[in-house]
Enzyme design. Structure first.
Site, PDB file in Angstrom:
ATOM      1  N   LEU A  97      32.988  79.996  39.933  1.00 20.70           N
ATOM      2  CA  LEU A  97      31.830  80.248  40.663  1.00 20.70           C
ATOM      3  C   LEU A  97      31.328  81.583  41.206  1.00 20.70           C
ATOM      4  O   LEU A  97      30.188  81.836  41.173  1.00 20.70           O
ATOM      5  CB  LEU A  97      31.369  78.901  41.616  1.00 20.70           C
ATOM      6  N   GLY A  98      32.080  82.021  41.498  1.00 22.46           N
ATOM      7  CA  GLY A  98      32.045  83.430  42.266  1.00 22.46           C
ATOM      8  C   GLY A  98      33.277  84.098  43.034  1.00 22.46           C
ATOM      9  O   GLY A  98      34.325  83.283  42.969  1.00 22.46           O
ATOM     10  N   PHE A 144      38.045  88.966  49.382  1.00 22.40           N
ATOM     11  CA  PHE A 144      39.568  88.242  49.399  1.00 22.40           C
ATOM     12  C   PHE A 144      39.533  87.057  49.089  1.00 22.40           C
ATOM     13  O   PHE A 144      40.546  86.255  49.374  1.00 22.40           O
ATOM     14  CB  PHE A 144      40.082  88.582  50.842  1.00 22.40           C
ATOM     15  N   LYS A 165      37.729  76.941  47.381  1.00 23.51           N
ATOM     16  CA  LYS A 165      37.670  78.297  47.802  1.00 23.51           C
ATOM     17  C   LYS A 165      39.057  78.680  48.069  1.00 23.51           C
ATOM     18  O   LYS A 165      39.715  78.309  48.799  1.00 23.51           O
ATOM     19  CB  LYS A 165      36.707  78.213  49.164  1.00 23.51           C
ATOM     20  N   ASP A 187      28.056  84.640  61.829  1.00 22.26           N
ATOM     21  CA  ASP A 187      27.473  85.089  60.468  1.00 22.26           C
ATOM     22  C   ASP A 187      26.633  84.067  59.963  1.00 22.26           C
ATOM     23  O   ASP A 187      26.586  83.961  58.722  1.00 22.26           O
ATOM     24  CB  ASP A 187      28.809  85.334  59.879  1.00 22.26           C
TER      25      ASP A 187
END
Length: 305
Positions: free
Chosen positions: A26-27, A31, A49, A148
């Site tokens: 997916l991407g 890191f 992930k 963030d």
């Protein structure tokens, strides 16, 4: 630390005694990598992930992200389905299994509208903003700050329900700074973990005698609102041109002239983006303002997009 993981034949993995098939990538980031996997036990798709941990500190940060996810069971915060840490020679990988949201991020939606040369109607802006605020309030109520918040860290489900994600930069809401050493430590951390064009002014030049609190998120929330209203963050172009974001954020926000959005919504935007953090509202006050706006927008006809 989570269940054991084994990499099996034919592109399948097992996490916490459940098997998943690899579907596609997916991407990827600096890191980390995100893969689409399918659960054999339920036929559902998940986002896996994978965080590469080169040093012990990287592993600590990955586990911190896991712990932050575990704190919350909220409809506006992406949940963690499962996780594990595996050893690969001298290095480690942290694997976080998350729900797959096919539609993508809020930023994807903003870009689609911008490419069509159209804008998000106010009722939709307010509805999405309200959901983001509810997730943020849950974080703040537990004594943390996201640090963030940005459109790429907000997923949108099919019904426009926003989900806050990427909790790796979360830390305690109130940080007491006493002395130049601590100030530089906080400033250096912010430069690494808080996206520059959504970073609040007080994190660019940290005073040696101050308290940084969760209202850094309110500034970022204002930037997210701005992006929904005008198709890009207020400091995105400044960063892309190579100009100083640190200098730009020291001035009051300039809202483009428009007749699309109510004065109430524009006033809320200005309030959230006060340069002085002590003048910014807490999340409960922001929600109160939105509650006033919602009856107004609910009565308006929505623009078809």
């Amino acid at each position: 630390m989570g269940g054991t993981l084994c990499i099996c034949s034919r592109g399948s993995i097992t996490i916490e005694n459940k098997r998943y098939f690899f579907v596609e990538k997916l991407g990827e980031g600096g890191f980390s990598y995100v893969d689409l996997v399918e659960g054999v036990h339920d036929g559902r798709f998940y986002a896996l992930k994978r965080i590469l941990c080169h040093e012990r500190e990287d592993r600590k940060e990955a586990l911190h992200e896991v712990e932050m996810h575990r704190l919350f069971n909220h409809p506006n915060i992406l949940r963690l389905e499962a996780h594990c840490i595996i050893e690969r020679g001298s290095k480690w990988e942290a694997w976080l299994l998350l729900p797959y949201v096919k539609r993508g991020t809020l930023w994807n939606e903003v870009e689609i509208l911008r490419d069509k040369n159209t804008f998000m109607p106010e009722d939709r802006v307010v509805r999405i903003l309200h959901g983001i605020c509810l997730g943020l309030k849950a974080i703040h109520d537990r004594g943390f700050a996201h640090r963030d918040l940005k459109p790429t860290n907000v997923l949108l489900e099919d019904n426009d329900r926003p989900l806050l994600m990427d909790l790796g930069s979360m830390n305690q809401a109130c940080i007491e700074v006493t002395g130049s050493r601590k100030a530089m430590e906080v400033q250096d951390w912010a430069s690494q973990r808080c996206t520059i064009s959504y970073r609040s002014p007080e994190l660019f030049s940290v005073s040696s005698d101050c308290v940084i609190d969760e209202r850094t998120d309110i500034w970022s929330l204002g930037c997210v609102l701005y992006s929904m209203m005008f198709g890009e963050g207020p400091y995105d172009m400044i960063f892309q041109k190579g100009d100083s974001v640190a200098l730009a954020v020291q001035n009051n926000i300039s809202i483009p002239e428009n007749d699309r959005y109510s004065q109430g919504l524009q006033s809320l935007l200005s309030l959230m983006m006060a340069v002085n953090p002590q003048e910014r509202p807490y999340i409960s006050t922001v929600i109160s303002h939105i509650d006033v706006l919602q009856p107004m927008t609910d009565g308006q006809a929505t623009t078809k997009i």
